[in-house]
Design a protein around this motif. Structure first.
Motif, PDB file in Angstrom:
ATOM      1  N   GLN A 192     -27.776 -20.580 -19.131  1.00 24.62           N
ATOM      2  CA  GLN A 192     -28.676 -19.528 -18.663  1.00 24.62           C
ATOM      3  C   GLN A 192     -29.153 -19.789 -17.238  1.00 24.62           C
ATOM      4  O   GLN A 192     -29.236 -18.873 -16.420  1.00 24.62           O
ATOM      5  CB  GLN A 192     -29.889 -19.410 -19.598  1.00 24.62           C
ATOM      6  CG  GLN A 192     -30.884 -18.331 -19.202  1.00 24.62           C
ATOM      7  CD  GLN A 192     -30.249 -16.966 -19.104  1.00 24.62           C
ATOM      8  OE1 GLN A 192     -29.862 -16.374 -20.105  1.00 24.62           O
ATOM      9  NE2 GLN A 192     -30.102 -16.457 -17.893  1.00 24.62           N
ATOM     10  N   ASP A 211     -37.194 -12.515 -16.320  1.00 23.74           N
ATOM     11  CA  ASP A 211     -35.894 -12.536 -15.648  1.00 23.74           C
ATOM     12  C   ASP A 211     -35.601 -13.906 -15.052  1.00 23.74           C
ATOM     13  O   ASP A 211     -34.540 -14.134 -14.479  1.00 23.74           O
ATOM     14  CB  ASP A 211     -35.827 -11.465 -14.559  1.00 23.74           C
ATOM     15  CG  ASP A 211     -37.002 -11.534 -13.592  1.00 23.74           C
ATOM     16  OD1 ASP A 211     -37.814 -12.482 -13.692  1.00 23.74           O
ATOM     17  OD2 ASP A 211     -37.129 -10.639 -12.737  1.00 23.74           O
ATOM     18  N   SER A 212     -36.548 -14.830 -15.189  1.00 21.60           N
ATOM     19  CA  SER A 212     -36.354 -16.223 -14.768  1.00 21.60           C
ATOM     20  C   SER A 212     -36.971 -17.112 -15.837  1.00 21.60           C
ATOM     21  O   SER A 212     -37.983 -17.781 -15.604  1.00 21.60           O
ATOM     22  CB  SER A 212     -37.009 -16.464 -13.410  1.00 21.60           C
ATOM     23  OG  SER A 212     -36.765 -17.759 -12.940  1.00 21.60           O
ATOM     24  N   THR A 271     -27.629 -16.702 -13.507  1.00 19.02           N
ATOM     25  CA  THR A 271     -28.474 -15.682 -12.902  1.00 19.02           C
ATOM     26  C   THR A 271     -27.965 -15.287 -11.512  1.00 19.02           C
ATOM     27  O   THR A 271     -27.208 -16.038 -10.871  1.00 19.02           O
ATOM     28  CB  THR A 271     -29.914 -16.191 -12.756  1.00 19.02           C
ATOM     29  OG1 THR A 271     -29.909 -17.343 -11.903  1.00 19.02           O
ATOM     30  CG2 THR A 271     -30.503 -16.547 -14.107  1.00 19.02           C
ATOM     31  N   TYR A 327     -27.022 -10.750 -17.324  1.00 23.76           N
ATOM     32  CA  TYR A 327     -27.116 -12.166 -16.965  1.00 23.76           C
ATOM     33  C   TYR A 327     -28.131 -12.899 -17.845  1.00 23.76           C
ATOM     34  O   TYR A 327     -28.207 -14.123 -17.826  1.00 23.76           O
ATOM     35  CB  TYR A 327     -27.434 -12.352 -15.479  1.00 23.76           C
ATOM     36  CG  TYR A 327     -28.644 -11.605 -14.984  1.00 23.76           C
ATOM     37  CD1 TYR A 327     -29.918 -12.144 -15.098  1.00 23.76           C
ATOM     38  CD2 TYR A 327     -28.506 -10.362 -14.378  1.00 23.76           C
ATOM     39  CE1 TYR A 327     -31.027 -11.473 -14.642  1.00 23.76           C
ATOM     40  CE2 TYR A 327     -29.618  -9.669 -13.918  1.00 23.76           C
ATOM     41  CZ  TYR A 327     -30.874 -10.222 -14.045  1.00 23.76           C
ATOM     42  OH  TYR A 327     -31.978  -9.549 -13.595  1.00 23.76           O
TER      43      TYR A 327
END
Length: 314
Positions: free
Chosen positions: A122, A212-213, A126, A9
């Motif tokens: 993006q 991851d964020s 997620t 992701y």
């Protein structure tokens, strides 16, 4: 049994720009306070995250749509291949700018469109975005079903006569993709972002981290009941580390009018600026921060007074 497929992701072509050698990357895991080095292939993926339930593919589309169509045809062949080519261009431009250090260089406007597009994609792709969208669609379905039931009772109409696509049980993958990745939805948000004020920050070394964020969204004016999908609310600023040397921030044009003279002007930043931005990435990360440099000592010092990791409420 069918083997699962790793669906990233956060794309590997992006993570390569924060890696040690294009393959390995340093990871700090906030869940267990562990630091380690691993392959970019082994992070930020979900098993069969974009796989379509074959039972949901209608017969007339089976010659064009496959189980892996979203992952392979859309993300890999379209989105990520385009992103990879763009990052190659950006890295080349970055090297030239770092060599000249021309403080009056304006970032090309055509680059901002491409970056805005990747930010929107993006942000929507997620697991957190999917969870939000699926819950929202399920809620809408329940409301519509209730309204239809009421109308059927009031008008003595058969419930089956009032059914339509919205209330048919869906698949999480399709609900997610059909809601977030419609071209007209993406384009409208990209146009809004591109019309805002852009700050482009360059660091001398491979210093910026990502997570991851990776997209940080902040607002000066608190907004009650803020929609997760709203990227352009008043007083918003959006931060995205594009590579380990380039960080992008987009400011709401109306609220930050004083920044207009600096729109798209490249700025060369010092180590202190980088440390602050890396701190923000750490705080906003859901679980993992990654980089081409081992920052484990830095992260260990960021724990709160009780010795626990700092998590941001998204």
């Amino acid at each position: 049994m069918r083997e699962y497929t790793k669906h990233h992701y956060i794309p590997q072509c992006y993570l390569k720009n924060f890696s040690i050698d294009g393959k390995g990357i340093y990871v700090y895991n906030k869940k267990n306070s562990k630091s380690y080095c691993t392959s970019i292939e082994n992070i930020f993926f979900e098993k069969d995250f974009y796989s379509i339930d074959e039972e949901l593919i209608p017969d007339y589309a089976k010659d064009r749509v496959r189980r892996e169509s979203i992952e392979h045809d859309y993300f890999a062949n379209q989105i990520e291949s385009q992103f990879s080519r763009f990052l190659d261009i950006i890295n080349s431009v970055s090297a030239k700018l770092m060599e000249s250090k021309d403080i009056l260089t304006a970032f090309p406007v055509e680059y901002t469109e491409n970056i805005a597009f990747q930010i929107v994609i993006q942000y929507f792709r997620t697991p957190e975005a999917r969870k939000y969208v699926v819950e929202l669609v399920d809620y809408i379905r329940s409301v519509v079903e209730t309204l239809i039931d009421c109308n059927a009772i009031m008008d003595d109409i058969e419930r089956e006569q009032l059914k339509f696509d919205l209330i048919k049980p869906g698949n999480e993958v399709l609900d997610h993709c059909c809601t977030c990745f419609k071209p007209q939805v993406i384009k409208s948000i990209v146009d809004m972002l591109q019309n805002n004020i852009w700050s482009i920050y360059f660091s001398a070394g491979d210093c910026f981290v990502t997570s991851d964020s990776p997209i940080i969204i902040e607002r000066e004016i608190p907004t009650k009941n803020c929609d997760f999908l709203s990227l352009n609310l008043p007083s918003t600023n959006i931060t995205f580390p594009l590579t380990s040397r380039i960080l992008v921030r987009i400011w709401d044009r109306e609220y930050y009018k004083q920044l207009e003279p600096f729109n798209r002007i490249v700025r060369f930043v010092n180590d202190e600026f980088v440390r602050v931005e890396n701190l923000r990435q750490y705080v906003w990360a859901r679980n993992q921060v990654v980089s081409s440099i081992d920052y484990s000592d830095f992260y260990q010092k960021l724990k709160n007074e009780k010795g626990k990791e700092v998590f941001c409420k998204h």
